[in-house]
Design a protein around this motif. Structure first.
Motif, mmCIF file in Angstrom:
data_model
loop_
_atom_site.group_PDB
_atom_site.id
_atom_site.type_symbol
_atom_site.label_atom_id
_atom_site.label_comp_id
_atom_site.label_asym_id
_atom_site.label_seq_id
_atom_site.Cartn_x
_atom_site.Cartn_y
_atom_site.Cartn_z
ATOM 1 N N GLY A 91 -33.964 46.391 -0.011
ATOM 2 C CA GLY A 91 -33.627 44.983 -0.119
ATOM 3 C C GLY A 91 -32.435 44.625 0.746
ATOM 4 N N GLY A 92 -31.420 45.492 0.757
ATOM 5 C CA GLY A 92 -30.254 45.252 1.596
ATOM 6 C C GLY A 92 -30.576 45.294 3.070
ATOM 7 N N ALA A 93 -31.483 46.204 3.451
ATOM 8 C CA ALA A 93 -31.895 46.287 4.852
ATOM 9 C C ALA A 93 -32.607 45.020 5.289
ATOM 10 N N CYS A 94 -33.295 44.353 4.373
ATOM 11 C CA CYS A 94 -33.941 43.081 4.688
ATOM 12 C C CYS A 94 -32.932 41.937 4.721
ATOM 13 N N ALA A 95 -31.950 42.016 3.852
ATOM 14 C CA ALA A 95 -30.970 40.934 3.762
ATOM 15 C C ALA A 95 -30.139 40.800 5.029
ATOM 16 N N LYS A 96 -29.822 41.923 5.683
ATOM 17 C CA LYS A 96 -28.976 41.881 6.884
ATOM 18 C C LYS A 96 -29.583 41.024 7.991
ATOM 19 N N PRO A 97 -30.786 41.321 8.496
ATOM 20 C CA PRO A 97 -31.344 40.454 9.545
ATOM 21 C C PRO A 97 -31.607 39.033 9.065
ATOM 22 N N ALA A 98 -31.989 38.889 7.781
ATOM 23 C CA ALA A 98 -32.223 37.535 7.272
ATOM 24 C C ALA A 98 -30.946 36.715 7.339
ATOM 25 N N THR A 99 -29.829 37.329 6.988
ATOM 26 C CA THR A 99 -28.541 36.627 7.061
ATOM 27 C C THR A 99 -28.204 36.249 8.491
ATOM 28 N N ASP A 100 -28.419 37.186 9.422
ATOM 29 C CA ASP A 100 -28.146 36.897 10.827
ATOM 30 C C ASP A 100 -29.005 35.744 11.335
ATOM 31 N N VAL A 101 -30.290 35.742 10.954
ATOM 32 C CA VAL A 101 -31.175 34.671 11.401
ATOM 33 C C VAL A 101 -30.692 33.318 10.884
ATOM 34 N N VAL A 102 -30.299 33.266 9.617
ATOM 35 C CA VAL A 102 -29.794 32.013 9.050
ATOM 36 C C VAL A 102 -28.596 31.513 9.849
ATOM 37 N N LEU A 103 -27.676 32.408 10.166
ATOM 38 C CA LEU A 103 -26.475 32.014 10.906
ATOM 39 C C LEU A 103 -26.801 31.624 12.346
#
Length: 385
Positions: free
Chosen positions: A252-264
């Motif tokens: 889940g954390g590995a998915c959260a990292k790129p998702a956060t970058d994409v949002v930003l």
């Protein structure tokens, strides 16, 4: 799962309503949830009872013809009725065994559930369900990682500014950013796959001593279900569940990292990436929200709390935990939904991600180099499992 589904019919089998028909698709958990619904639980429980009877018959515990009759039973189970009947004993195996014995008749009935206890069946069914859901989860993790790898290769030399502590740092390439996403997703998937492949069946009997069964029955049960050999019964030795929880949390954390970058990166002030199907706003029609990444983050954020519940449940008392074990069932299913949802929504985000090199280049000083970013991208992609 078709083999198991043939062993049981449920009134709502076609509906496949999981925990949340409203929210599962939104947060990406619908594919995983379809393998964790009430009917799937019943199918898994029956599959374990059938495999147990077959293993017991193979070692002379019950007659072979009894095992054949149990395997051939056409059981009509209403999950709601089974749930209501489970209240008295504290788990659904007790009323399910009664229903199976009634279905096969008085002669074969005593051969149902030979030498086992309810926890044996619940734990093994939970492992089966985890494997079924894990297939979907691993597929989406692979899909997200592959999408990140394609972005890394395509933008190996696309300059952009690295940002540390929210501030511009030095130039890098978007390819190296995406390669980092890919590496994390691959590591998480590889670890989760290893944990899933090592999940064992459970068989110990009422006190974990196998006093009513020959030792080989446990390994035979596992083999029939495609699970690992349990070796010693693990009634209150829950490290496997803890390892599974950790691997799901890391995924889940590995998915959260790129998702956060994409949002930003998709923010108006940067505008360096955009999703293929951005979300609308109900009140601001000019907005194009990176909603797949947003919902991936939302799903991933649920995972740590669920991991904590499973880790806290590891201190089972003596040979049967009073409440800690029971707390695992829905928590594990919810964790699979959360991590599976994060992987699914991230895959959607990355597979449709549009990169805007001109916006990236606008923040990079003229003539600035990107170090060895390209070589690092090559190394990361070459090292993929």
């Amino acid at each position: 799962m078709s083999t198991c589904e043939r062993a049981v019919r449920t009134p709502d089998r076609e509906v496949r309503v999981a925990r949340g028909a409203l929210f599962d698709p939104l947060f990406g958990g619908d594919r995983v949830a379809a393998r964790l619904d009430d009917a799937a639980w019943v199918a898994a429980l029956v599959a374990v009872e059938v495999a147990l009877a077959q293993a017991a018959a193979a070692h002379g515990v019950i007659p072979a013809e009894h095992a054949e009759a149990i395997a051939a039973v056409d059981l009509d189970v209403d999950p709601a009725a089974l749930g209501a009947a489970a209240v008295e004993g504290g788990n659904p195996v007790i009323p399910l065994v009664r229903a199976l014995r009634a279905a096969v008749g008085p002669e074969v009935g005593p051969s149902v559930h030979p030498g086992a206890t309810s926890q044996d069946v619940m734990d093994t069914a939970a492992v089966l369900l985890t494997g079924w859901a894990g297939e979907v989860l691993l597929d989406d993790l692979r899909g997200a990682a592959d999408a990140a790898a394609r972005l890394a290769a395509a933008h190996r030399g696309t300059p952009t500014m690295a940002r540390t502590l929210g501030q511009q740092a030095l130039p890098t390439t978007f390819g190296l950013v995406a390669a980092g996403w890919c590496t994390g997703l691959d590591r998480a998937r590889t670890r989760l796959a290893a944990v899933l492949s090592g999940l064992p069946a459970q068989l110990g009997g009422p006190a974990g001593t196998l006093d009513r069964l020959p030792l080989p029955v446990a390994a035979d049960l596992a083999a029939r279900l495609g699970l690992a050999d349990p070796g010693v019964p693990w009634h209150t030795e829950r490290t496997r569940i803890g390892e599974l929880a950790g691997a799901l949390g890391v995924a889940g954390g590995a998915c959260a990292k790129p998702a956060t970058d994409v949002v930003l990166l998709a923010g108006t002030e940067l505008g360096e990436v955009s999703e293929a199907a951005p979300g609308d706003s109900s009140s601001m029609p000019h907005k194009r929200n990176p909603i797949a990444a947003v919902t991936a983050r939302a799903s991933a954020r649920r995972a740590p709390g669920l991991v904590a519940v499973l880790l806290a449940a590891m201190d089972g008392e003596h040979q049967r935990a009073a409440g800690a074990w029971h707390s695992e069932w829905e928590t594990l299913a919810d964790l699979l939904r959360a991590t599976g949802g994060a992987a699914s929504r991230l895959r959607t985000s990355l597979e449709g991600l549009t990169v805007h090199p001109e916006r990236m280049a606008a923040s990079v000083p003229d003539g600035a180099g990107t170090g060895r970013a390209g070589e690092l991208v090559d190394a990361a992609l070459a090292a993929r499992p």
